[in-house]
Write a protein that holds these residues in place. Structure first.
Motif, PDB file in Angstrom:
ATOM      1  N   GLY A  51       0.788  -1.226   0.000  1.00  0.00           N
ATOM      2  CA  GLY A  51       0.000   0.000   0.000  1.00  0.00           C
ATOM      3  C   GLY A  51       0.820   1.275   0.000  1.00  0.00           C
ATOM      4  O   GLY A  51       0.284   2.364  -0.242  1.00  0.00           O
ATOM      5  N   ASP A  52       2.109   1.180   0.266  1.00  0.00           N
ATOM      6  CA  ASP A  52       2.970   2.366   0.282  1.00  0.00           C
ATOM      7  C   ASP A  52       3.570   2.576  -1.108  1.00  0.00           C
ATOM      8  O   ASP A  52       4.328   1.742  -1.608  1.00  0.00           O
ATOM      9  CB  ASP A  52       4.079   2.193   1.326  1.00  0.00           C
ATOM     10  CG  ASP A  52       4.876   3.466   1.535  1.00  0.00           C
ATOM     11  OD1 ASP A  52       5.615   3.859   0.606  1.00  0.00           O
ATOM     12  OD2 ASP A  52       4.773   4.050   2.630  1.00  0.00           O
ATOM     13  N   GLU A  53       3.273   3.719  -1.730  1.00  0.00           N
ATOM     14  CA  GLU A  53       3.713   3.976  -3.103  1.00  0.00           C
ATOM     15  C   GLU A  53       5.227   4.010  -3.223  1.00  0.00           C
ATOM     16  O   GLU A  53       5.807   3.524  -4.210  1.00  0.00           O
ATOM     17  CB  GLU A  53       3.121   5.296  -3.598  1.00  0.00           C
ATOM     18  CG  GLU A  53       3.537   5.644  -5.028  1.00  0.00           C
ATOM     19  CD  GLU A  53       3.010   6.991  -5.470  1.00  0.00           C
ATOM     20  OE1 GLU A  53       3.374   7.426  -6.591  1.00  0.00           O
ATOM     21  OE2 GLU A  53       2.248   7.610  -4.690  1.00  0.00           O
ATOM     22  N   GLU A  54       5.920   4.583  -2.235  1.00  0.00           N
ATOM     23  CA  GLU A  54       7.377   4.694  -2.328  1.00  0.00           C
ATOM     24  C   GLU A  54       8.054   3.332  -2.201  1.00  0.00           C
ATOM     25  O   GLU A  54       9.069   3.069  -2.851  1.00  0.00           O
ATOM     26  CB  GLU A  54       7.873   5.661  -1.258  1.00  0.00           C
ATOM     27  CG  GLU A  54       7.460   7.109  -1.556  1.00  0.00           C
ATOM     28  CD  GLU A  54       7.982   8.078  -0.518  1.00  0.00           C
ATOM     29  OE1 GLU A  54       8.012   7.686   0.674  1.00  0.00           O
ATOM     30  OE2 GLU A  54       8.330   9.205  -0.886  1.00  0.00           O
ATOM     31  N   ILE A  55       7.487   2.444  -1.389  1.00  0.00           N
ATOM     32  CA  ILE A  55       8.051   1.087  -1.305  1.00  0.00           C
ATOM     33  C   ILE A  55       7.781   0.353  -2.611  1.00  0.00           C
ATOM     34  O   ILE A  55       8.673  -0.322  -3.151  1.00  0.00           O
ATOM     35  CB  ILE A  55       7.456   0.329  -0.100  1.00  0.00           C
ATOM     36  CG1 ILE A  55       7.937   0.962   1.217  1.00  0.00           C
ATOM     37  CG2 ILE A  55       7.850  -1.149  -0.148  1.00  0.00           C
ATOM     38  CD1 ILE A  55       7.386   0.292   2.459  1.00  0.00           C
ATOM     39  N   ARG A  56       6.556   0.488  -3.136  1.00  0.00           N
ATOM     40  CA  ARG A  56       6.246  -0.180  -4.402  1.00  0.00           C
ATOM     41  C   ARG A  56       7.103   0.377  -5.542  1.00  0.00           C
ATOM     42  O   ARG A  56       7.532  -0.360  -6.424  1.00  0.00           O
ATOM     43  CB  ARG A  56       4.767   0.009  -4.767  1.00  0.00           C
ATOM     44  CG  ARG A  56       3.787  -0.650  -3.830  1.00  0.00           C
ATOM     45  CD  ARG A  56       2.416  -0.834  -4.498  1.00  0.00           C
ATOM     46  NE  ARG A  56       2.002   0.326  -5.271  1.00  0.00           N
ATOM     47  CZ  ARG A  56       1.277   1.337  -4.808  1.00  0.00           C
ATOM     48  NH1 ARG A  56       0.915   1.339  -3.522  1.00  0.00           N
ATOM     49  NH2 ARG A  56       0.922   2.348  -5.586  1.00  0.00           N
ATOM     50  N   GLY A  57       7.357   1.698  -5.510  1.00  0.00           N
ATOM     51  CA  GLY A  57       8.050   2.339  -6.637  1.00  0.00           C
ATOM     52  C   GLY A  57       9.558   2.285  -6.560  1.00  0.00           C
ATOM     53  O   GLY A  57      10.233   2.276  -7.597  1.00  0.00           O
ATOM     54  N   TRP A  58      10.143   2.261  -5.336  1.00  0.00           N
ATOM     55  CA  TRP A  58      11.608   2.325  -5.226  1.00  0.00           C
ATOM     56  C   TRP A  58      12.230   1.160  -4.437  1.00  0.00           C
ATOM     57  O   TRP A  58      13.428   1.132  -4.214  1.00  0.00           O
ATOM     58  CB  TRP A  58      12.014   3.642  -4.551  1.00  0.00           C
ATOM     59  CG  TRP A  58      11.974   4.794  -5.490  1.00  0.00           C
ATOM     60  CD1 TRP A  58      13.002   5.249  -6.278  1.00  0.00           C
ATOM     61  CD2 TRP A  58      10.854   5.623  -5.775  1.00  0.00           C
ATOM     62  NE1 TRP A  58      12.607   6.310  -7.030  1.00  0.00           N
ATOM     63  CE2 TRP A  58      11.278   6.577  -6.749  1.00  0.00           C
ATOM     64  CE3 TRP A  58       9.537   5.685  -5.329  1.00  0.00           C
ATOM     65  CZ2 TRP A  58      10.435   7.554  -7.262  1.00  0.00           C
ATOM     66  CZ3 TRP A  58       8.698   6.664  -5.844  1.00  0.00           C
ATOM     67  CH2 TRP A  58       9.152   7.580  -6.794  1.00  0.00           C
ATOM     68  N   PHE A  59      11.348   0.178  -4.049  1.00  0.00           N
ATOM     69  CA  PHE A  59      11.922  -0.981  -3.353  1.00  0.00           C
ATOM     70  C   PHE A  59      11.063  -2.224  -3.634  1.00  0.00           C
ATOM     71  O   PHE A  59      10.633  -2.941  -2.740  1.00  0.00           O
ATOM     72  CB  PHE A  59      12.005  -0.721  -1.841  1.00  0.00           C
ATOM     73  CG  PHE A  59      13.074  -1.535  -1.159  1.00  0.00           C
ATOM     74  CD1 PHE A  59      14.411  -1.387  -1.496  1.00  0.00           C
ATOM     75  CD2 PHE A  59      12.748  -2.454  -0.165  1.00  0.00           C
ATOM     76  CE1 PHE A  59      15.392  -2.147  -0.878  1.00  0.00           C
ATOM     77  CE2 PHE A  59      13.726  -3.208   0.458  1.00  0.00           C
ATOM     78  CZ  PHE A  59      15.050  -3.056   0.104  1.00  0.00           C
ATOM     79  N   SER A  60      10.887  -2.449  -4.927  1.00  0.00           N
ATOM     80  CA  SER A  60      10.072  -3.583  -5.367  1.00  0.00           C
ATOM     81  C   SER A  60      10.868  -4.884  -5.261  1.00  0.00           C
ATOM     82  O   SER A  60      12.052  -4.889  -4.904  1.00  0.00           O
ATOM     83  CB  SER A  60       9.640  -3.373  -6.816  1.00  0.00           C
ATOM     84  OG  SER A  60      10.786  -3.437  -7.667  1.00  0.00           O
ATOM     85  N   ARG A  61      10.214  -5.972  -5.592  1.00  0.00           N
ATOM     86  CA  ARG A  61      10.906  -7.271  -5.613  1.00  0.00           C
ATOM     87  C   ARG A  61      12.072  -7.232  -6.617  1.00  0.00           C
ATOM     88  O   ARG A  61      13.119  -7.846  -6.387  1.00  0.00           O
ATOM     89  CB  ARG A  61       9.920  -8.386  -6.008  1.00  0.00           C
ATOM     90  CG  ARG A  61       8.918  -8.749  -4.913  1.00  0.00           C
ATOM     91  CD  ARG A  61       7.918  -9.787  -5.435  1.00  0.00           C
ATOM     92  NE  ARG A  61       8.603 -11.003  -5.878  1.00  0.00           N
ATOM     93  CZ  ARG A  61       8.917 -12.015  -5.062  1.00  0.00           C
ATOM     94  NH1 ARG A  61       8.622 -11.956  -3.776  1.00  0.00           N
ATOM     95  NH2 ARG A  61       9.512 -13.082  -5.545  1.00  0.00           N
ATOM     96  N   TYR A  62      11.889  -6.489  -7.698  1.00  0.00           N
ATOM     97  CA  TYR A  62      12.943  -6.397  -8.700  1.00  0.00           C
ATOM     98  C   TYR A  62      14.162  -5.666  -8.124  1.00  0.00           C
ATOM     99  O   TYR A  62      15.308  -6.083  -8.343  1.00  0.00           O
ATOM    100  CB  TYR A  62      12.420  -5.667  -9.936  1.00  0.00           C
ATOM    101  CG  TYR A  62      13.385  -5.632 -11.092  1.00  0.00           C
ATOM    102  CD1 TYR A  62      13.521  -6.740 -11.924  1.00  0.00           C
ATOM    103  CD2 TYR A  62      14.162  -4.495 -11.347  1.00  0.00           C
ATOM    104  CE1 TYR A  62      14.415  -6.711 -12.984  1.00  0.00           C
ATOM    105  CE2 TYR A  62      15.053  -4.461 -12.403  1.00  0.00           C
ATOM    106  CZ  TYR A  62      15.169  -5.579 -13.217  1.00  0.00           C
ATOM    107  OH  TYR A  62      16.063  -5.559 -14.264  1.00  0.00           O
TER     108      TYR A  62
END
Length: 571
Positions: A476-487
């Motif tokens: 749910g956190d955009e910054e985690i999804r955008g700058w700390f993804s599984r990739y």
């Protein structure tokens, strides 16, 4: 008179005097013995006392006796039965047994010491104890014992704790189906009905019945004062599918019911012969498929009572009464019922659905109240409130006992009063240390003050929030999804400028959940053995918390790399 004759005469005189002295000594009046009374502890102090952390396999002093003025509800007939102990008379008592399923999450003895007084206060007057591998089997059966099995001393202490809290102990020993804890061992693998399945015993193998007799004997010999023995006999899966059974069916017109009853006859006859003071119980589900004539012909109705079990909140009263009528016509003198206060919703249930179990008991209360008027030739003897800990020996754990205490309390009150009205609701909440009990939402307001209340509160938090909060944080956190993804994590790169923005949120959440789960582990360890603690944490905490732990570990490692280039995948 010669000197020698004088010496001889003197010796005779001395012996005579000694003899007279000895006679007087042994015939002297004895002072009366003084027996000092043992001061009993108040039951309130015993119940609310803190749990004692001690090894469960060490010899311990027995708990204090209860005050003498407590009412005794069960009378004891004075006649002896072939050398057996006096038989208790329960003809005017309706039993309410709380089922302790010890094939999973078996508590330490110290928890029984805390919980038995509460069970008695809540209205229970008996325990249905299913030991399985927690019983201290010996000799040929020693292989059945769990590494954490109770000792013989523990069994004596459990029985003593039950006795001083007016709880009749009924051991439950599976004798046909659900024999996994026996048939899983190589030593007894050859006694399976189907070689690949450990569920059911082959009734035709010459070694099957002697094994069952040995198991029953070891359990009952350590329960000399128990009035009942429950022989299980439910869900005999795959009966008739083994080669021996197929051969038998070919010679007996394919009568599977006769096969079942013939074996049960043997078990019942053995118990009636060796333990005539024990009344016998058995689950009823296999009997539902049989005709009245076949049950009558087997003769088992003279020595065993069916336990009709239905756990559904939608119990059909008409169908239930049809079964009762069938058992009455079959010649059974008494009947028991079985409800459920936990462990009957889903195999991996963590939080007890109280409303489901309350509805089940409300339906059973209706059936119980109509028994005398509708069924005059079969006596309602009692109900077992089952609390399954596993669906079978191989399944995961259901709800832990401390988590289900509110459900048990409410269900016992429903059996007592029929309606869980506001007055009863407040009394029950007060007894458990809650401000209120909300059946509809399956929750209680307050911290609770019953044995295991800390576990109840912590498990509630995990059930309600752990999975959801971890998902909300990582997805749910955009910054985690955008700058700390599984990739990003896979290729070991990230922008510290962005990572530092969610650093506080991520690390704080991790710290809080680690603290909470460590508190839970500590509480679990005070009640349960290490294997239970490990299993429960692995099944209910680690799948979610491990994901958070992994993200935090990656975060700390990648932040130290100071924005290095993306790592290339190895070919």
């Amino acid at each position: 008179m010669t000197p020698q004759r004088k010496i001889h005469l003197l010796r005779l005189v001395v012996l005579f005097i000694l003899a007279v002295a000895l006679i007087k000594y042994f015939r002297r009046p004895r002072p009366p013995q003084v027996i000092q009374a043992v001061k009993a502890h108040k039951s309130e102090e015993f119940f609310w006392g803190a749990a004692k952390a001690s090894s469960e396999n060490e010899n311990r002093d027995l708990p204090p006796e209860p005050p003498k003025e407590e009412k005794v509800e069960v009378s004891v007939k004075t006649q002896q039965n072939g050398g057996q102990l006096p038989r208790k008379d329960f003809s005017n008592v309706q039993m309410k047994l709380v089922h302790l399923d010890l094939k999973g999450a078996a508590p330490k003895l110290s928890y029984f010491e805390q919980i038995f007084p509460l069970l008695s206060k809540l209205g229970a007057n008996g325990l249905l104890i299913e030991y399985e591998d927690m019983f201290p089997f010996t000799g040929e059966l020693e292989v059945l014992r769990s590494p954490h099995a109770y000792s013989e001393s523990d069994i004596k202490n459990i029985l003593h704790l039950a006795e001083i809290n007016k709880l009749e102990v009924v051991p439950l020993v599976q004798t046909f189906g659900h024999m996994e804890f026996v048939l899983k061992h190589d030593k007894f693998r050859g006694l399976r009905e189907m070689e690949q399945y450990p569920n059911s015993l082959n009734p035709h193998n010459a070694d099957s019945l002697p094994l069952v007799k040995m198991i029953l004997s070891q359990v009952l010999d350590q329960h000399p004062t128990s009035s009942w023995i429950h022989i299980g006999a439910d869900e005999v899966y795959h009966l008739g599918e083994g080669q021996d059974s197929k051969a038998w069916l070919n010679s007996n017109k394919g009568d599977l019911g006769k096969m079942f009853l013939t074996y049960i006859q043997e078990v019942v006859a053995f118990l009636h012969s060796k333990y005539p003071d024990k009344q016998q119980l058995m689950w009823d589900d296999m009997l539902r498929k049989l005709s009245v004539a076949s049950i009558q012909g087997s003769g088992i109705s003279q020595h065993v009572s069916p336990v009709l079990w239905i756990y559904s909140p939608h119990l059909n009263i008409e169908q239930t009464e049809t079964l009762i009528s069938k058992y009455q016509e079959s010649g059974f003198k008494s009947i028991w019922f079985a409800s459920a206060f936990k462990g009957a919703s889903t195999a991996d249930q963590m939080w007890t659905p109280m409303s489901l179990h309350v509805k089940n008991h409300q339906q059973w209360k209706t059936v119980i109240d109509s028994m005398k008027s509708k069924f005059t030739r079969i006596r309602y003897a009692g109900i077992a409130l089952t609390g399954w800990q596993r669906y079978d020996h191989y399944s995961v754990l259901c709800e832990l006992l401390p988590v289900s205490i509110p459900s048990l309390a409410v269900c016992l009150e429903v059996l007592q009063h029929g309606d869980f009205n506001e007055k009863v609701r407040k009394e029950t909440a007060s007894l458990l240390g809650f401000k209120a009990i909300d059946i509809e939402t399956n929750t209680c307001d307050g911290n609770g003050a019953f044995p295991g209340a800390e576990i109840y509160s912590l498990v509630q938090k995990i059930h309600k929030d752990l999975k959801q909060k971890v998902q909300e944080l990582l997805e749910g956190d955009e910054e985690i999804r955008g700058w700390f993804s599984r990739y990003h994590r896979k290729h070991r790169f990230g922008n510290p400028h962005k990572m530092e923005k969610f650093s506080s949120k991520l690390l704080k959440a991790h710290e809080e959940w680690e603290s909470l789960t460590q508190s839970l582990r500590t509480q679990l360890e005070s009640i349960y053995f290490p294997d239970t603690v490990e299993e429960w944490m692995e099944e209910n905490v680690n799948p979610h918390l491990d994901l958070l732990r992994e993200v935090v570990r990656d975060f700390q490692e990648i932040l130290k790399l100071n924005a290095q280039p993306k790592a290339q995948s190895k070919k």
